[in-house]
Design an enzyme around this catalytic site. Structure first.
Site, PDB file in Angstrom:
ATOM      1  N   THR A 112      34.350  37.248  -5.427  1.00 56.85           N
ATOM      2  CA  THR A 112      34.103  38.505  -4.724  1.00 56.85           C
ATOM      3  C   THR A 112      35.448  39.102  -4.332  1.00 56.85           C
ATOM      4  O   THR A 112      36.174  38.533  -3.509  1.00 56.85           O
ATOM      5  CB  THR A 112      33.240  38.275  -3.470  1.00 56.85           C
ATOM      6  OG1 THR A 112      31.987  37.711  -3.868  1.00 56.85           O
ATOM      7  CG2 THR A 112      32.991  39.582  -2.741  1.00 56.85           C
ATOM      8  N   LYS A 128      35.640  36.335   4.647  1.00 56.39           N
ATOM      9  CA  LYS A 128      36.439  37.093   3.683  1.00 56.39           C
ATOM     10  C   LYS A 128      35.635  38.238   3.086  1.00 56.39           C
ATOM     11  O   LYS A 128      36.133  39.372   2.963  1.00 56.39           O
ATOM     12  CB  LYS A 128      36.925  36.148   2.571  1.00 56.39           C
ATOM     13  CG  LYS A 128      37.795  36.784   1.498  1.00 56.39           C
ATOM     14  CD  LYS A 128      37.040  37.102   0.201  1.00 56.39           C
ATOM     15  CE  LYS A 128      36.449  35.880  -0.438  1.00 56.39           C
ATOM     16  NZ  LYS A 128      35.769  36.213  -1.715  1.00 56.39           N
ATOM     17  N   LYS A 136      28.084  44.063  -5.329  1.00 60.03           N
ATOM     18  CA  LYS A 136      28.247  42.841  -4.526  1.00 60.03           C
ATOM     19  C   LYS A 136      28.697  43.198  -3.114  1.00 60.03           C
ATOM     20  O   LYS A 136      28.266  42.580  -2.129  1.00 60.03           O
ATOM     21  CB  LYS A 136      29.268  41.909  -5.184  1.00 60.03           C
ATOM     22  CG  LYS A 136      29.507  40.593  -4.404  1.00 60.03           C
ATOM     23  CD  LYS A 136      28.233  39.762  -4.268  1.00 60.03           C
ATOM     24  CE  LYS A 136      28.435  38.502  -3.430  1.00 60.03           C
ATOM     25  NZ  LYS A 136      29.250  37.491  -4.078  1.00 60.03           N
TER      26      LYS A 136
END
Length: 636
Positions: free
Chosen positions: A100, A250, A182
């Site tokens: 990601t 994150k 995402k």
């Protein structure tokens, strides 16, 4: 290319990467693997992969290279920095970036690969589904890239997304598009992971059995994939690392970086970023993200982890076993106070169930609607209460219940005229303390009038069909008397039980209902925020909804409310003011047990803003309109 001929390189063997690489090996792929952490590499080698000492060795002679490293910095370092993998990759190879990372980052990587002149493809393929589904090849993967790149990577992608659980969604022909999806996916996931920690901390500090709350909410409007998947980690963790706190921290950081860059206000995401930052600062960096509930323990909250086995704790988490009283249906006489949006269909459902119902409301139009459907009504509640063995309240507030029971002078209410041993069923959502205060005042009359705290969930449509969810608590004797009435309003559906008898005495039912509504409100608020963010980024919101609704981002409220944001209903299913009232109740009650509700407070501010814009009487999905002054409309 097929599994028999495709050679796969793999760099990054964390909880997800090791499972994905091992799954490919089990399906016949030759996998050359590398990771800086030797135990992870050794485990994959034992599964049949070829271990490599350096990143270039893992990339030599492969047609497909999978990257499952932590972040953009590591991707760049592996490809162009110390790893020098881009130099080693052969002509026409394809890189699948599963990590990601920011969408714009991959655009830059694609340009640098193109400059090498080796026709190296790049597929933007962030994943969702967790370590268990990674190891079985049943992930949800969003993919974008040139048709040529996707075609070359397709056998490997298909092997990692095996149906019926797994799913591969090609969402664009340029890298960065899948990372956009995402990013929106992680809006929902991060907020829902944080929210489950917040609400189970409240449940524990409220004195509830958290496993019982978990079991009940799974079948109610507060449910989400992350609630169902993560709460067990806090309750009874098996000691196996699954999804590190640092990863979701994150990811939500990437979301907030993007929102700040684009100037998009994302209040739920902002608070969530701070919650995970606080968790890591409190020493939880090595914990799984689902254990964020431990942050509230650092505030002096009660420990949430169970001491016994799952089987032992399930036994402790059982609901009350209530045996119906011998009172026949013909003897059931119910005075329903409040014939509004929920009260009217409740009265009609009881009437249709063969119960003798008398309806009362201060609004004459509501009385006319019930009588027009064949129901009996009264405008004299004092007279009607004289032979009412059961009074069922469906008013907006506890203050209204108090007024009917005790009158303005504390003496002229129905509490003084009700027969001895009557029961009062409160289906309104009130605070636990309000329920116990009302019972205390009734006890002073010495007539053995008992209150059942039985808030409902499901809206007018389910009320009319007798399929409400009910969270009932109170004295066992009263619950037994009320069983036929409550069961008439909450017939079990094919998939779930709707009537829940909550142990712990009067007020426990309201606690569970407020916890469910706290979750539901947060999920609704983030549904509005996430979809508005997608629209602000010029994404196809219908496609976004289609992709995220069935995966780890799922919540009941997203699936139920987003279609209403696309096509607003002409009449409200659930008014915005209702959730403002419920959130205000739960936040005030949480203060009493020193439990901060960070996400709950942020959601309340969103709903309060909607009310200030004049949408209080509109459907609560109107929350999706809060970004319209920025040119963001979710209407199709």
């Amino acid at each position: 290319m097929t599994s028999q001929t495709t050679k796969v390189g793999w760099i990054g063997l964390g909880a997800m990467g090791s499972g994905m690489a091992s799954s490919l090996v089990s399906q016949g792929y030759t996998v050359k693997a590398y990771d800086v952490w030797k135990p992870s590499l050794e485990a994959v080698v034992q599964a049949g992969a070829v271990g490599c000492e350096t990143p270039p060795k893992a990339a030599e002679g492969v047609q497909v290279l999978g990257l499952m490293v932590v972040n953009a910095v590591q991707v760049e370092d592996v490809l162009f920095g110390s790893g020098k993998v881009a130099e080693v990759l052969q002509q026409d190879a394809v890189i699948i970036c599963f990590s990601t990372v920011p969408p714009s980052f991959l655009v830059t990587i694609a340009e640098r690969l193109e400059a090498l002149g080796k026709n190296i493809g790049l597929c933007d393929c962030p994943v969702s589904g967790g370590s268990t589904r990674a190891s079985t090849g049943e992930l949800a993967i969003m993919s974008s890239g040139t048709p040529s790149s996707i075609s070359r990577a397709e056998p490997v992608l298909s092997a990692l997304t095996r149906p019926p659980v797994g799913a591969l969604s090609v969402v664009g022909d340029k890298v960065g598009k899948a990372s956009d999806y995402k990013l929106i996916n992680q809006v929902f996931c991060a907020v829902q992971i944080a929210s489950q920690g917040e609400v189970i901390a409240l449940a524990k500090n409220w004195g509830l059995n958290v496993r019982l709350v978990y079991n009940v909410v799974r079948g109610a409007s507060g449910d989400s994939f992350m609630f169902g998947h993560r709460v067990p980690w806090s309750l009874n963790h098996d000691g196996i690392p699954k999804s590190a706190m640092t990863i979701i921290s994150k990811d939500i950081g990437i979301v907030m970086d993007e929102s700040r860059l684009l100037g998009f206000p994302a209040p739920l995401c902002s608070v969530t970023e701070q919650v995970f930052t606080a968790g890591i600062g409190a020493g939880l960096a090595r914990e799984d993200d689902g254990c964020i509930s431990k942050l509230w323990e650092r505030f002096g909250g009660q420990p949430i982890a169970e001491k016994g086995s799952v089987e032992e704790e399930e036994e402790k988490a059982k609901e009350l076993n209530i045996s119906p009283s011998t009172t026949s249906k013909e003897e059931q006489k119910v005075l329903v106070v409040g014939l509004g949006a929920i009260g009217l269909p409740i009265a009609q459902a009881l009437h249709n169930g063969g119960i003798d119902v008398l309806g009362y409301d201060v609004n004459m139009e509501n009385l006319d609607r019930f009588s027009g459907g064949g129901g009996k009504v009264t405008s004299d509640v004092l007279k009607a209460s004289e032979d009412a063995r059961t009074v069922l309240f469906v008013t907006n507030t506890a203050k209204q219940i108090e007024g009917v029971l005790f009158g303005l002078d504390g003496k002229s209410g129905i509490a003084s005229t009700l027969p001895k041993d009557s029961i009062i069923i409160i289906c309104s959502t009130i605070s636990p303390s309000e329920a116990t205060n009302l019972q205390t005042r009734l006890d002073g009359l010495s007539n053995n009038i008992q209150i059942i705290d039985a808030p409902v969930s499901g809206g007018p449509s389910r009320a009319s069909t007798g399929e409400l969810s009910i969270f009932a608590s109170g004295p066992t004797e009263a619950l037994e008397k009320a069983h036929f009435i409550l069961s008439t309003l909450s017939s079990a559906t094919k998939d779930k039980k709707n009537l829940h008898y909550i142990p712990g005495g009067l007020g426990s039912g309201s606690k569970v209902k407020l916890i469910n509504n706290l979750l539901a409100s947060i999920h609704l608020a983030v549904a509005a925020e996430g979809m508005a963010f997608a629209k602000y980024k010029n994404m196809d919101t219908e496609k976004v909804f289609e992709v995220v609704r069935g995966g780890a981002a799922y919540s009941y409220m997203m699936v139920d409310r987003v279609p209403r944001m696309f096509n607003p209903p002409s009449t409200p299913h659930s008014a915005t003011t209702t959730l403002v009232k419920d959130l205000t109740l739960v936040i005030n009650e949480a203060k009493k047990c020193n439990t901060p509700l960070f996400l709950g407070q942020a959601a309340l501010q969103q709903f309060t803003k909607a009310v200030s814009k004049g949408w209080g009487g509109e459907d609560d999905s109107s929350l999706g309109r809060l970004w319209e002054d920025m040119g963001v409309s979710l209407k199709l």
